[in-house]
Design an enzyme around this catalytic site. Structure first.
Site, PDB file in Angstrom:
ATOM      1  N   GLU A  90      -6.258  -2.739  -1.090  1.00  0.00           N
ATOM      2  CA  GLU A  90      -6.552  -3.957  -0.395  1.00  0.00           C
ATOM      3  C   GLU A  90      -7.803  -4.670  -0.923  1.00  0.00           C
ATOM      4  O   GLU A  90      -8.248  -5.819  -0.655  1.00  0.00           O
ATOM      5  CB  GLU A  90      -7.027  -3.418   1.182  1.00  0.00           C
ATOM      6  CG  GLU A  90      -5.952  -3.141   2.062  1.00  0.00           C
ATOM      7  CD  GLU A  90      -5.396  -1.601   1.725  1.00  0.00           C
ATOM      8  OE1 GLU A  90      -5.560  -1.070   0.840  1.00  0.00           O
ATOM      9  OE2 GLU A  90      -4.883  -1.287   2.641  1.00  0.00           O
TER      10      GLU A  90
ATOM     11  N   TRP B 189     -18.711  17.982  10.769  1.00  0.00           N
ATOM     12  CA  TRP B 189     -17.975  17.442   9.737  1.00  0.00           C
ATOM     13  C   TRP B 189     -18.094  18.539   8.407  1.00  0.00           C
ATOM     14  O   TRP B 189     -19.234  18.664   7.962  1.00  0.00           O
ATOM     15  CB  TRP B 189     -18.093  15.937   9.184  1.00  0.00           C
ATOM     16  CG  TRP B 189     -17.576  15.069  10.294  1.00  0.00           C
ATOM     17  CD1 TRP B 189     -16.945  15.277  11.372  1.00  0.00           C
ATOM     18  CD2 TRP B 189     -17.431  13.763  10.310  1.00  0.00           C
ATOM     19  NE1 TRP B 189     -16.807  14.093  12.094  1.00  0.00           N
ATOM     20  CE2 TRP B 189     -16.866  13.011  11.045  1.00  0.00           C
ATOM     21  CE3 TRP B 189     -17.900  12.654   9.058  1.00  0.00           C
ATOM     22  CZ2 TRP B 189     -16.740  11.904  11.371  1.00  0.00           C
ATOM     23  CZ3 TRP B 189     -17.604  11.437   9.408  1.00  0.00           C
ATOM     24  CH2 TRP B 189     -16.952  10.825  10.426  1.00  0.00           C
TER      25      TRP B 189
ATOM     26  N   THR C 215       0.999  -1.295   0.036  1.00  0.00           N
ATOM     27  CA  THR C 215       0.077   0.050   0.034  1.00  0.00           C
ATOM     28  C   THR C 215       0.884   1.234  -0.143  1.00  0.00           C
ATOM     29  O   THR C 215       1.928   1.100   0.515  1.00  0.00           O
ATOM     30  CB  THR C 215      -0.899   0.146   1.051  1.00  0.00           C
ATOM     31  OG1 THR C 215      -0.071  -0.041   2.448  1.00  0.00           O
ATOM     32  CG2 THR C 215      -1.853  -1.181   1.333  1.00  0.00           C
TER      33      THR C 215
ATOM     34  N   LYS D  58     -12.966  18.855  10.864  1.00  0.00           N
ATOM     35  CA  LYS D  58     -13.997  18.911  12.152  1.00  0.00           C
ATOM     36  C   LYS D  58     -14.139  20.375  12.605  1.00  0.00           C
ATOM     37  O   LYS D  58     -13.087  20.894  13.239  1.00  0.00           O
ATOM     38  CB  LYS D  58     -13.579  17.876  13.047  1.00  0.00           C
ATOM     39  CG  LYS D  58     -13.799  16.667  12.472  1.00  0.00           C
ATOM     40  CD  LYS D  58     -14.095  15.453  13.944  1.00  0.00           C
ATOM     41  CE  LYS D  58     -13.669  14.177  13.410  1.00  0.00           C
ATOM     42  NZ  LYS D  58     -12.521  13.737  13.489  1.00  0.00           N
TER      43      LYS D  58
HETATM   44  P1  AMP Z   1      -4.917   3.123  -2.765  1.00  0.00           P
HETATM   45  O1  AMP Z   1      -4.956   1.747  -2.062  1.00  0.00           O
HETATM   46  O2  AMP Z   1      -3.511   3.783  -2.613  1.00  0.00           O
HETATM   47  O3  AMP Z   1      -5.209   2.580  -4.123  1.00  0.00           O
HETATM   48  O4  AMP Z   1      -5.776   4.071  -2.177  1.00  0.00           O
HETATM   49  C1  AMP Z   1      -7.322   3.757  -1.799  1.00  0.00           C
HETATM   50  C2  AMP Z   1      -7.910   5.027  -1.330  1.00  0.00           C
HETATM   51  O5  AMP Z   1      -7.961   5.877  -2.723  1.00  0.00           O
HETATM   52  C3  AMP Z   1      -9.385   4.744  -0.972  1.00  0.00           C
HETATM   53  O6  AMP Z   1      -9.322   4.427   0.345  1.00  0.00           O
HETATM   54  C4  AMP Z   1     -10.028   6.137  -1.391  1.00  0.00           C
HETATM   55  O7  AMP Z   1      -9.623   7.088  -0.372  1.00  0.00           O
HETATM   56  C5  AMP Z   1      -9.227   6.743  -2.595  1.00  0.00           C
HETATM   57  N1  AMP Z   1      -9.800   6.498  -3.623  1.00  0.00           N
HETATM   58  C6  AMP Z   1      -9.962   5.583  -4.570  1.00  0.00           C
HETATM   59  N2  AMP Z   1     -10.663   5.613  -5.651  1.00  0.00           N
HETATM   60  C7  AMP Z   1     -11.420   7.007  -5.330  1.00  0.00           C
HETATM   61  C8  AMP Z   1     -12.563   7.641  -5.857  1.00  0.00           C
HETATM   62  N3  AMP Z   1     -13.065   7.256  -6.987  1.00  0.00           N
HETATM   63  N4  AMP Z   1     -12.861   8.873  -5.359  1.00  0.00           N
HETATM   64  C9  AMP Z   1     -12.497   9.270  -4.062  1.00  0.00           C
HETATM   65  N5  AMP Z   1     -11.600   8.466  -3.392  1.00  0.00           N
HETATM   66  C10 AMP Z   1     -11.042   7.390  -4.274  1.00  0.00           C
END
Ligand code: AMP
Length: 547
Positions: A331, A449, A186, A444
């Protein structure tokens, strides 16, 4: 009583076998690091993957061992996707945009045995080679003519030599579908990166899921250009889905600037693409500046972070390209939801339709989701109440590699585990999920929020704004208030007052950001997302003096 159907393990190699047999003459086109365009067919790619699988055995790679890559999107990388996983080893896609210290940490943690790399990354390899503990062999993903003359890397092999030294008489082994297939760490904006270990079963099921019409809708009639890197969650699964469907694949290699991408879209008649919003900004800026149109591209998947509605509108109204907004996580293999319309939306106005498409969308079959409040209580699907988003499903993590970070799952009343996404969202009665924030990015203000993504989307709709991030800045009276960090479009004139006036009528007055900081660039992480924690460190105290 059990059913009487065949037990056939879901293995990644079966995707390539299918592509070779049913779409053998379909093309895979790659812009190479060497600068030229390379063409091959699935038939050729499958044969070369088998030769590479044999080569891996000669290198001593055992089933379950990790084989790493540091590579762009290209046919050799795709061959490794199948050769490594298909032969029972684990493909570990390293992210070359990480700091070398992180690369070393991750390679050691994964206990990688072999590292394949594109020549672009030779300096990085030379820097890490003396430091990594378990990698015994380095392989340059090129031919003999392009091998470095006097490299400092010991045990440096040549990809094409390995392919040439083996024939393609190789049967993909059959094993338990639950065996590990690939590993991706990650992004790790805080703490050490954690490994997500996919299985053959999870990967094949995810491939079925994303290829569906109400998901990414991949077909043999498509020409797919994944801009999303193969080192970031397996390019969202597209190298697998393309084989399952027999789609033509176009790999951009290192050419990710607007001009290089546009030229490839046109030359190869790309119909569908996928990437994070920041990539499309570069592409749109290029086509806008040069008065160009897309002659075949009709769809692009945008995800990884929220796609600003203004970008969707520009794509649709200016270029006749439908944006498919999708959400997921490393994940989650990664796809969880896609904003595909239902039949009932047919009569909506364009504005209403775009509002649905701007949500993160509905779950792909296989993924289950819910939102919960502070005490874990499930919240209603009314499109208004927001809570933490939890997911479960056969392509969602149950535990990080080597148990890092302990048990990540949250049990429900029936004892079933749910994965907490760290996203804050609403879900409406039709099942469309809308992310308002990452839990750590939520602002916040006086206990209430404020969603930073909504504020960023409004700022992005201003014609003079190229990029906007909204962060929680500490505030003497309200604890936190929104602070907007903005990059202006080149040559644009824009004042703080003009931009704040733009929020009037578009949002509740108390949500209006307290201040605007104009910057030259917003820092991006290794997967192209805005690094808001970095911005918070830099600008988090800016409002304190204001009181
Ligand atoms: P990663 O594991 O690096 O791909 O990050 C995942 C995170 O990216 C998610 O938990 C979201 O916070 C953000 N994310 C992925 N796709 C979107 C989307 N379409 N809109 C908003 N946030 C997103």
């Amino acid at each position: 009583m059990n059913g009487l159907m065949m037990q056939q393990p879901l293995l990644i190699s079966s995707l390539l076998v299918h592509a070779e047999r049913h779409h053998g003459d379909q093309e895979v086109v790659s812009r190479r690091v060497e600068g030229d365009i390379h063409r091959c067919t699935y038939r050729e790619l499958a044969a070369r993957s088998r030769r590479m699988a044999k080569a891996l055995a000669t290198l001593g790679v055992q089933p379950g061992q990790r084989v790493a890559t540091l590579a762009w999107n290209g046919y050799r990388h795709m061959e490794l996707y199948y050769a490594v996983s298909g032969s029972g080893a684990v493909l570990h896609t390293l992210n070359p945009r990480l700091h070398p210290d992180h690369v070393v940490y991750i390679a050691d943690h994964a206990e990688d045995q072999v590292l394949f790399f594109d020549m672009t990354f030779l300096p990085l390899i030379e820097a890490i080679a003396p430091r990594v503990k378990t990698i015994k062999t380095f392989v340059a993903m090129t031919d003999r003519a392009h091998m470095p003359k006097d490299s400092k890397v010991a045990n440096l092999l040549c990809f094409e030599d390995l392919v040439d030294a083996n024939d393609d008489r190789f049967e993909w082994p059959v094993f338990d579908e639950n065996q590990a297939s690939s590993l991706c760490y990650t992004s790790g904006t805080t703490g050490n990166p954690k490994g997500v270990l996919y299985s053959h079963r999870s990967t094949v099921l995810h491939t079925f899921g994303i290829a569906l019409p109400d998901a990414l809708n991949c077909s043999s009639r498509d020409t797919i250009l994944p801009v999303v890197p193969m080192f970031h969650v397996n390019a969202w699964g597209l190298p697998y889905a393309a084989c399952m469907m027999g789609s033509k694949l176009v790999f951009p290699g290192p050419g990710l600037d607007g001009k290089s991408l546009y030229e490839l879209f046109e030359a190869e008649r790309v119909t569908m693409s996928a990437g994070v919003p920041t990539v499309w900004q570069g592409l749109l800026a290029y086509v806008e500046a040069n008065g160009l149109k897309f002659s075949t591209m009709r769809r692009t998947v945008i995800g990884g972070s929220a796609c600003p509605p203004a970008m969707m509108k520009t794509f649709e109204e200016g270029y006749d390209v439908q944006v498919l907004h999708a959400w997921g996580m490393t994940e989650m293999s990664p796809v969880g939801t896609a904003a595909v319309l239902k039949g009932k939306h047919a009569g909506l106005s364009r504005e209403q339709r775009l509002a649905v498409q701007a949500t993160q969308g509905r779950v792909v079959y296989g993924v289950d989701m819910k939102i919960v409040g502070a005490n874990g209580e499930e919240l209603p699907w009314d499109g208004k109440v927001s809570g933490e988003l939890l997911v479960r499903g056969p392509w969602i993590i149950s535990s990080y590699f080597k148990g890092e970070g302990g048990d990540p799952l949250v049990p429900d009343a029936r004892g079933r585990g749910w994965f907490p996404t760290g996203d804050v969202a609403t879900i409406d009665a039709d099942g469309y999920m809308h992310i308002t924030d990452r839990s750590k990015d939520v602002i916040k203000s006086g206990g209430e929020w404020i969603g930073s993504i909504d504020l960023e989307n409004i700022a992005m709709a201003h014609p003079s704004v190229a990029m906007a991030a909204c962060i929680a800045a500490r505030h003497a009276k309200w604890d936190e208030r929104p602070l907007l960090i903005v990059v202006k479009k080149p040559g644009a004139e824009l004042t703080r007052e003009e931009l704040l006036a733009f929020f009037e009528g578009r949002i509740a007055k108390w949500w209006t950001p307290d201040d605007v900081v104009f910057v030259d660039a917003i820092p991006l992480g290794a997967t192209g997302k805005m690094l808001k924690n970095r911005l918070r460190e830099q600008y988090g105290d800016r409002l304190l003096a204001a009181g």
